[in-house]
Design a protein around this motif. Structure first.
Motif, mmCIF file in Angstrom:
data_model
loop_
_atom_site.group_PDB
_atom_site.id
_atom_site.type_symbol
_atom_site.label_atom_id
_atom_site.label_comp_id
_atom_site.label_asym_id
_atom_site.label_seq_id
_atom_site.Cartn_x
_atom_site.Cartn_y
_atom_site.Cartn_z
ATOM 1 N N TYR A 70 -0.963 11.834 -8.910
ATOM 2 C CA TYR A 70 -0.969 10.436 -9.433
ATOM 3 C C TYR A 70 -0.893 9.295 -8.628
ATOM 4 O O TYR A 70 -1.570 7.916 -8.902
ATOM 5 C CB TYR A 70 0.318 10.471 -10.265
ATOM 6 C CG TYR A 70 0.489 10.919 -11.529
ATOM 7 C CD1 TYR A 70 -0.573 11.423 -12.202
ATOM 8 C CD2 TYR A 70 1.704 11.609 -11.848
ATOM 9 C CE1 TYR A 70 -0.372 12.256 -13.399
ATOM 10 C CE2 TYR A 70 1.733 12.288 -13.329
ATOM 11 C CZ TYR A 70 0.764 12.363 -14.056
ATOM 12 O OH TYR A 70 0.810 13.281 -15.183
ATOM 13 N N ARG A 71 -0.828 9.622 -7.058
ATOM 14 C CA ARG A 71 -0.856 8.543 -6.269
ATOM 15 C C ARG A 71 -2.150 8.490 -5.747
ATOM 16 O O ARG A 71 -2.659 7.054 -5.512
ATOM 17 C CB ARG A 71 0.099 9.037 -4.671
ATOM 18 C CG ARG A 71 1.368 8.915 -5.055
ATOM 19 C CD ARG A 71 2.322 9.237 -3.770
ATOM 20 N NE ARG A 71 3.536 9.202 -3.908
ATOM 21 C CZ ARG A 71 4.415 10.166 -4.112
ATOM 22 N NH1 ARG A 71 3.999 11.409 -4.083
ATOM 23 N NH2 ARG A 71 5.822 9.945 -4.263
ATOM 24 N N ASP A 74 -4.060 6.388 -8.589
ATOM 25 C CA ASP A 74 -3.911 4.922 -8.383
ATOM 26 C C ASP A 74 -4.504 4.353 -7.226
ATOM 27 O O ASP A 74 -4.756 2.993 -7.297
ATOM 28 C CB ASP A 74 -2.294 4.700 -8.259
ATOM 29 C CG ASP A 74 -1.441 4.546 -9.541
ATOM 30 O OD1 ASP A 74 -1.956 4.824 -10.355
ATOM 31 O OD2 ASP A 74 -0.412 3.633 -9.293
ATOM 32 N N PRO A 78 -7.277 1.447 -8.910
ATOM 33 C CA PRO A 78 -5.988 0.516 -9.169
ATOM 34 C C PRO A 78 -6.014 -0.256 -10.353
ATOM 35 O O PRO A 78 -6.804 -0.648 -10.860
ATOM 36 C CB PRO A 78 -6.177 -0.298 -7.666
ATOM 37 C CG PRO A 78 -7.520 -0.017 -7.359
ATOM 38 C CD PRO A 78 -8.002 1.134 -7.964
ATOM 39 N N THR A 80 -3.542 -1.464 -14.017
ATOM 40 C CA THR A 80 -2.845 -1.167 -15.161
ATOM 41 C C THR A 80 -3.143 -1.572 -16.536
ATOM 42 O O THR A 80 -2.511 -1.660 -17.311
ATOM 43 C CB THR A 80 -1.167 -1.361 -15.077
ATOM 44 O OG1 THR A 80 -1.083 -2.636 -14.953
ATOM 45 C CG2 THR A 80 -0.670 -0.693 -13.701
ATOM 46 N N ASP A 84 -8.299 0.510 -17.199
ATOM 47 C CA ASP A 84 -7.742 1.418 -15.880
ATOM 48 C C ASP A 84 -7.250 2.810 -16.400
ATOM 49 O O ASP A 84 -7.458 3.691 -16.024
ATOM 50 C CB ASP A 84 -6.910 0.338 -14.973
ATOM 51 C CG ASP A 84 -7.671 -0.695 -14.587
ATOM 52 O OD1 ASP A 84 -8.881 -0.459 -14.290
ATOM 53 O OD2 ASP A 84 -7.083 -1.673 -14.147
ATOM 54 N N LYS A 88 -8.268 6.454 -15.925
ATOM 55 C CA LYS A 88 -7.355 7.118 -15.061
ATOM 56 C C LYS A 88 -7.340 8.701 -15.979
ATOM 57 O O LYS A 88 -7.125 9.768 -15.561
ATOM 58 C CB LYS A 88 -6.005 6.745 -14.866
ATOM 59 C CG LYS A 88 -5.962 5.799 -13.938
ATOM 60 C CD LYS A 88 -4.749 5.110 -13.802
ATOM 61 C CE LYS A 88 -4.836 3.958 -12.567
ATOM 62 N NZ LYS A 88 -3.443 3.265 -12.406
ATOM 63 N N PHE A 148 -0.462 5.988 -17.874
ATOM 64 C CA PHE A 148 -1.084 5.473 -16.871
ATOM 65 C C PHE A 148 -1.068 3.847 -17.378
ATOM 66 O O PHE A 148 -1.129 3.008 -16.552
ATOM 67 C CB PHE A 148 -2.351 5.806 -16.807
ATOM 68 C CG PHE A 148 -2.625 7.249 -16.297
ATOM 69 C CD1 PHE A 148 -1.811 7.743 -15.182
ATOM 70 C CD2 PHE A 148 -3.518 8.178 -17.006
ATOM 71 C CE1 PHE A 148 -1.985 8.886 -14.748
ATOM 72 C CE2 PHE A 148 -3.684 9.513 -16.429
ATOM 73 C CZ PHE A 148 -2.779 9.957 -15.256
ATOM 74 N N LEU A 153 4.413 4.189 -11.599
ATOM 75 C CA LEU A 153 3.855 5.478 -10.772
ATOM 76 C C LEU A 153 5.148 6.238 -10.600
ATOM 77 O O LEU A 153 5.002 7.369 -10.809
ATOM 78 C CB LEU A 153 3.334 4.779 -9.514
ATOM 79 C CG LEU A 153 2.880 6.086 -8.394
ATOM 80 C CD1 LEU A 153 1.738 6.998 -9.321
ATOM 81 C CD2 LEU A 153 2.306 5.352 -7.241
ATOM 82 N N ARG A 156 5.789 8.547 -13.655
ATOM 83 C CA ARG A 156 4.968 9.229 -14.332
ATOM 84 C C ARG A 156 5.083 10.784 -14.549
ATOM 85 O O ARG A 156 5.211 11.413 -15.456
ATOM 86 C CB ARG A 156 3.626 9.031 -13.701
ATOM 87 C CG ARG A 156 3.072 7.455 -14.167
ATOM 88 C CD ARG A 156 1.750 7.232 -13.445
ATOM 89 N NE ARG A 156 1.560 5.675 -13.759
ATOM 90 C CZ ARG A 156 0.484 5.003 -13.212
ATOM 91 N NH1 ARG A 156 0.138 5.586 -12.068
ATOM 92 N NH2 ARG A 156 0.572 3.956 -13.389
#
Length: 178
Positions: A70-71, A74, A78, A80, A84, A88, A148, A153, A156
């Motif tokens: 997840y990191r 992101d 990048p 939200t 995006d 994701k 997402f 974050l 999640r």
């Protein structure tokens, strides 16, 4: 609400540890559900070692790998916005999920002491079914899209693991079928 606030404080103070322990706890819960409700083993026939294997998988593999993914996701995408979140989700389900399942199933075999040749045969037998089930249960794309788009974050992994209790039950059952 007090429990939720305590969880949030612990997550803020020790995000990685709390995420890993959350994943391990919920993987263990998934195995308990699998053994007791799906397989109907009863308490006398419950395989505690199997539950501990799933807790170990949650703490040592699922939590770190999914949390790390997840990191990375992101950083790769990048933002939200809805677009995006859709990107994701597509990358998560199209690239990560197949790799994750391909590692998860044989790792459980290794932890259960399965010989390499048997583990390979089991992976070839079970992987297609597990992957198809991942996509067939259209829950995952919807959950990940919402995750997402709406979830910060650091929450999640916990959100996915809570939803995944039923999926973890399936994975535990599938991984422990001989």
């Amino acid at each position: 609400m007090a429990l939720w606030r305590a969880y949030q404080r612990a997550l803020a103070a020790h995000p990685w540890k709390v995420q890993v322990l959350t994943a391990g706890s919920l993987m263990g819960l998934g195995d308990i559900i699998s053994q007791q409700l799906v397989e109907r083993r009863g308490l006398q026939e419950h395989q505690t070692g199997r539950t501990l294997t799933m807790v170990s998988m949650g703490c040592g593999f699922v939590g770190p790998v999914v949390g790390g993914w997840y990191r990375v996701l992101d950083r790769l995408i990048p933002g939200t916005t809805k677009v995006d979140a859709l990107k994701k989700m597509l990358l998560d389900q199209g690239a990560f999920a197949p790799c994750f399942l391909g590692c998860f199933l044989p790792l459980v075999g290794v932890l259960n002491g399965m010989p390499a040749q048997d583990n390979w045969a089991k992976l070839k037998r079970d992987y297609p079914d597990a992957l198809i089930t991942n996509y067939y249960v259209s829950l995952w794309p919807a959950v990940q899209l919402a995750n997402f788009y709406l979830v910060p974050l650091h929450y999640r992994l916990a959100v996915v693991q809570c939803v995944a209790v039923v999926w973890n039950s399936y994975l535990s059952w599938k991984a422990h079928q001989l």
